[in-house]
Design a protein around this motif. Structure first.
Motif, mmCIF file in Angstrom:
data_model
loop_
_atom_site.group_PDB
_atom_site.id
_atom_site.type_symbol
_atom_site.label_atom_id
_atom_site.label_comp_id
_atom_site.label_asym_id
_atom_site.label_seq_id
_atom_site.Cartn_x
_atom_site.Cartn_y
_atom_site.Cartn_z
ATOM 1 N N ASP A 349 0.831 -1.209 0.000
ATOM 2 C CA ASP A 349 0.000 0.000 0.000
ATOM 3 C C ASP A 349 0.863 1.256 0.000
ATOM 4 O O ASP A 349 0.535 2.243 -0.678
ATOM 5 C CB ASP A 349 -0.921 0.012 1.225
ATOM 6 N N ALA A 350 1.953 1.218 0.762
ATOM 7 C CA ALA A 350 2.854 2.377 0.803
ATOM 8 C C ALA A 350 3.493 2.618 -0.560
ATOM 9 O O ALA A 350 3.534 3.751 -1.058
ATOM 10 C CB ALA A 350 3.928 2.169 1.866
ATOM 11 N N LEU A 351 4.000 1.563 -1.165
ATOM 12 C CA LEU A 351 4.637 1.701 -2.471
ATOM 13 C C LEU A 351 3.643 2.171 -3.527
ATOM 14 O O LEU A 351 3.979 2.991 -4.398
ATOM 15 C CB LEU A 351 5.278 0.377 -2.878
ATOM 16 N N ASP A 352 2.414 1.686 -3.462
ATOM 17 C CA ASP A 352 1.384 2.149 -4.398
ATOM 18 C C ASP A 352 1.125 3.642 -4.201
ATOM 19 O O ASP A 352 0.872 4.373 -5.167
ATOM 20 C CB ASP A 352 0.090 1.362 -4.195
ATOM 21 N N GLY A 353 1.173 4.087 -2.948
ATOM 22 C CA GLY A 353 1.012 5.517 -2.684
ATOM 23 C C GLY A 353 2.131 6.325 -3.297
ATOM 24 O O GLY A 353 1.895 7.367 -3.931
ATOM 25 N N PRO A 377 8.586 -10.453 -2.354
ATOM 26 C CA PRO A 377 9.759 -10.320 -3.236
ATOM 27 C C PRO A 377 9.526 -9.443 -4.462
ATOM 28 O O PRO A 377 10.422 -8.685 -4.859
ATOM 29 C CB PRO A 377 10.062 -11.769 -3.623
ATOM 30 N N SER A 378 8.354 -9.487 -5.060
ATOM 31 C CA SER A 378 8.109 -8.676 -6.258
ATOM 32 C C SER A 378 8.053 -7.186 -5.942
ATOM 33 O O SER A 378 8.161 -6.357 -6.854
ATOM 34 C CB SER A 378 6.794 -9.114 -6.929
ATOM 35 N N ASP A 379 7.885 -6.838 -4.668
ATOM 36 C CA ASP A 379 7.868 -5.426 -4.287
ATOM 37 C C ASP A 379 9.259 -4.884 -3.965
ATOM 38 O O ASP A 379 9.441 -3.671 -3.888
ATOM 39 C CB ASP A 379 6.956 -5.206 -3.074
ATOM 40 N N VAL A 380 10.229 -5.763 -3.766
ATOM 41 C CA VAL A 380 11.576 -5.315 -3.391
ATOM 42 C C VAL A 380 12.169 -4.351 -4.415
ATOM 43 O O VAL A 380 12.670 -3.277 -4.051
ATOM 44 C CB VAL A 380 12.493 -6.532 -3.144
ATOM 45 N N PRO A 381 12.148 -4.649 -5.724
ATOM 46 C CA PRO A 381 12.746 -3.715 -6.686
ATOM 47 C C PRO A 381 12.011 -2.390 -6.811
ATOM 48 O O PRO A 381 12.559 -1.423 -7.346
ATOM 49 C CB PRO A 381 12.729 -4.496 -8.001
ATOM 50 N N GLU A 385 13.068 1.708 -7.856
ATOM 51 C CA GLU A 385 12.332 2.292 -8.986
ATOM 52 C C GLU A 385 11.626 3.580 -8.589
ATOM 53 O O GLU A 385 11.530 4.529 -9.393
ATOM 54 C CB GLU A 385 11.308 1.278 -9.510
ATOM 55 N N LEU A 386 11.138 3.634 -7.343
ATOM 56 C CA LEU A 386 10.360 4.782 -6.890
ATOM 57 C C LEU A 386 11.177 5.754 -6.039
ATOM 58 O O LEU A 386 10.640 6.745 -5.550
ATOM 59 C CB LEU A 386 9.148 4.297 -6.082
ATOM 60 N N GLY A 387 12.467 5.463 -5.865
ATOM 61 C CA GLY A 387 13.305 6.348 -5.053
ATOM 62 C C GLY A 387 12.921 6.354 -3.592
ATOM 63 O O GLY A 387 13.070 7.369 -2.897
ATOM 64 N N VAL A 388 12.437 5.219 -3.094
ATOM 65 C CA VAL A 388 12.009 5.095 -1.702
ATOM 66 C C VAL A 388 13.125 4.434 -0.891
ATOM 67 O O VAL A 388 13.585 3.345 -1.228
ATOM 68 C CB VAL A 388 10.722 4.256 -1.599
ATOM 69 N N THR A 389 13.562 5.090 0.172
ATOM 70 C CA THR A 389 14.616 4.547 1.021
ATOM 71 C C THR A 389 14.049 3.504 1.968
ATOM 72 O O THR A 389 12.954 3.673 2.518
ATOM 73 C CB THR A 389 15.285 5.673 1.840
ATOM 74 N N ALA A 390 14.792 2.416 2.175
ATOM 75 C CA ALA A 390 14.444 1.398 3.162
ATOM 76 C C ALA A 390 15.023 1.830 4.506
ATOM 77 O O ALA A 390 16.242 1.826 4.693
ATOM 78 C CB ALA A 390 15.004 0.039 2.754
ATOM 79 N N SER A 424 18.467 -8.200 0.241
ATOM 80 C CA SER A 424 17.703 -8.199 -1.007
ATOM 81 C C SER A 424 17.394 -6.776 -1.455
ATOM 82 O O SER A 424 17.487 -6.452 -2.650
ATOM 83 C CB SER A 424 16.398 -8.983 -0.833
ATOM 84 N N LEU A 425 17.024 -5.928 -0.531
ATOM 85 C CA LEU A 425 16.746 -4.528 -0.861
ATOM 86 C C LEU A 425 18.003 -3.854 -1.406
ATOM 87 O O LEU A 425 17.951 -3.135 -2.409
ATOM 88 C CB LEU A 425 16.240 -3.797 0.383
ATOM 89 N N ARG A 426 19.128 -4.110 -0.768
ATOM 90 C CA ARG A 426 20.379 -3.495 -1.244
ATOM 91 C C ARG A 426 20.738 -3.994 -2.636
ATOM 92 O O ARG A 426 21.110 -3.210 -3.518
ATOM 93 C CB ARG A 426 21.511 -3.807 -0.269
ATOM 94 N N ARG A 427 20.627 -5.313 -2.866
ATOM 95 C CA ARG A 427 20.976 -5.858 -4.180
ATOM 96 C C ARG A 427 20.074 -5.298 -5.267
ATOM 97 O O ARG A 427 20.484 -5.181 -6.431
ATOM 98 C CB ARG A 427 20.881 -7.388 -4.157
#
Length: 536
Positions: A349-353, A377-381, A385-390, A424-427
């Motif tokens: 939901d956050a990424l969709d926002g 896993p499909s949300d990790v990349p 793509e969206l410039g969102v920091t983990a 995974s997020l870093r890779r």
């Protein structure tokens, strides 16, 4: 102009160990790094010299998610943090109540693993505080233990429905048992008499000195607003900044209220902009809004895609349509968004926002998602793509008692390797930042770095790692906790480059020279902020 030469150390900056053993500082900025001889040649005469005694010289740690204000208020109340038995909890509550004339007995920090999964009971607390209302938040601050007088004061009884964003734990006959989850706390917490701003500021100042002593030079106060019996800490911070008593580089995130609707978004954004302006003008930069989308897995309030064993999917505090309108509106107003998302449905939901924001607008802010216990896993990349920091809280990423006894039984042991997918997020190209979420867990950054690298609890070298494939190299974890967090919060480059703010942490050793299982033994010995020695 003041000057300082720090020498005889091991230099770390921008993710790597660098040549030389010294750093020179003048007028609050780094002016040179290299050998002591080289730096001396650049600086000439210096006012002071500090011997690092072979320890690591690194940029100051920046905690990208901390609740110093909450910890300050907790210090004014009955503190149950660290109580490792029911007997100790009972002793502390009785002693505090006996010495207090307050109309409410309030505290927090109790360990949920000491009670049944359904939480403690009002009857138990009635025996400890029989004469007035009492409320105690748990260590995670996602649940509250209340007595019968508090339930009565709030009008909570058998017929009271659960709020949309919380749960009232109940006995077999449907009567409230005494534990309130998430938004259910809001039925009681507004009744708690507010803490005095002067007292909060005094406690905040004291705690900030303890935080700075661990090598932290900057942070983000992760929730500025009325929630769970806490005040908006903006007043306390402004009091400290205007009086010159706040040493660290603090920033803030303005709480998004849960009752927000599509019709009230514009008014909230306008208010957020004005509050950000007022805080920033007072020396407390507040460029961010805090949006909490779900709860925590341990109470089945984190929003999961696959159901919990009872068939539920947790709680979602905001309709996705609201998120997809709110986030673009905030970003368009220059306000970054800091999202609390524990589980994968909330993360999505956050990424969709964020995906709803035009790319050019996203590029002008620093959006981030904190906690990230479970990510599809499909949300990790999508982060890169969206410039969102983990925004990672690494200290949690191990098989501690809570994970072993509560989290994994709820999620299934087969998901252990998928939790906290930092590597995974870093890779995938995501930017990483780090924070503690104190007082939920320790603010000592070296303990968090230890878990990020080993995926084991500090001091337990033989524990089974929690998802060993998600471990980070020491250089990456340290870079995330310094440069990554500093950039995210707009506190400068977070490096030892020439011209960077002279915010420096000096350790008692070089952790790169020893085994990873010993990282937790590293201690900060000196903290420098704007070129001044302020802690350690």
């Amino acid at each position: 102009m003041s000057s300082l030469l720090v020498a005889n150390g091991v230099l770390f900056s921008a993710g790597v160990l660098t040549e030389g053993d010294a750093v020179g500082v003048r007028d609050g900025e780094v002016v040179a790094t290299g050998t002591r001889h080289e730096v001396r040649g650049v600086m000439g005469v210096v006012d002071d010299e500090l011997d690092a005694r072979g320890g690591l010289i690194a940029p100051g740690f920046v905690d990208a998610h901390i609740h110093l204000g909450g910890g300050a208020v907790d210090a004014l109340r009955c503190d149950l943090a660290g109580a490792d038995s029911l007997a100790e909890i009972e002793r502390r509550v009785r002693a505090f109540a006996a010495g207090s004339t307050a109309s409410w007995i309030v505290g927090g920090g109790w360990d949920p693993t000491l009670f049944p999964h359904s939480g403690p009971t009002a009857a138990h607390l009635d025996a400890l505080v029989p004469d007035r209302p009492a409320l105690f938040l748990d260590a995670d601050h996602h649940g509250a233990w209340v007595n019968s007088a508090a339930l009565q004061a709030a009008g909570i009884d058998h017929d009271t429905p659960d709020p949309f964003d919380g749960r009232i734990e109940r006995s077999a006959d449907g009567t409230p048992s005494g534990t309130l989850r998430e938004g259910a706390m809001q039925r009681v917490s507004p009744l708690v008499p507010p803490a005095d701003t002067v007292d909060v500021a005094r406690a905040l100042h004291a705690i900030s000195r303890d935080v700075i002593a661990t090598g932290i030079t900057g942070w983000q106060e992760a929730a500025l607003g009325l929630y769970a019996g806490y005040p908006d800490f903006s007043d306390a911070y402004r009091q400290l900044t205007t009086s010159g008593n706040l040493v660290g580089r603090a920033t803030g995130a303005i709480w998004v209220p849960r009752d927000l609707t599509r019709d009230t978004i514009d008014a909230f954004v306008a208010d957020c902009v004005e509050r950000a302006r007022a805080n920033t003008a007072a020396g407390f930069p507040t460029r961010t809004a805090k949006l909490m989308l779900d709860g925590i897995i341990e109470t089945r309030t984190a929003h999961v895609c696959a159901p919990y064993p009872d068939g539920s999917h947790g709680l979602s505090y905001f309709d996705p349509a609201v998120v997809q309108r709110l986030v673009p509106a905030l970003n368009a107003a220059g306000i970054s968004v800091h999202v609390h998302a524990l589980a994968n449905a909330a993360v999505r939901d956050a990424l969709d926002g964020f995906a709803s924001v035009p790319a050019a607008v996203r590029a002008g802010v620093r959006n981030h998602i904190a906690h990230l216990e479970l990510v599809t896993p499909s949300d990790v990349p999508r982060f890169a793509e969206l410039g969102v920091t983990a925004n990672c809280q690494p200290y949690w990423a191990c098989r501690n008692d809570l994970v072993r006894d509560v989290t994994l039984p709820l999620l299934g042991a087969d998901r252990a390797d998928a939790l906290y997918p930092f590597a995974s997020l870093r890779r995938s190209g995501a930017s990483l930042a780090m924070g503690s979420d104190w007082p939920v867990s320790t603010f000592d950054p070296w303990l968090g770095v230890h878990v990020a690298v080993t995926r084991r609890p500090p001091g337990d070298a033989y524990a089974e790692p929690l998802g060993a494939a998600q471990a980070l190299p020491l250089s990456v974890a340290l870079d995330a906790y310094t440069r990554g967090s500093a950039d995210l919060l707009g506190l400068g480059p977070g490096t030892l480059d020439r011209g960077a703010p002279a915010d420096i942490a000096i350790a008692d050793r070089n952790p790169f020279a020893g085994p990873a299982d010993g990282i937790h033994e590293t201690r900060n010995v000196h903290t420098i902020i704007a070129g001044e020695l302020v802690g350690g």
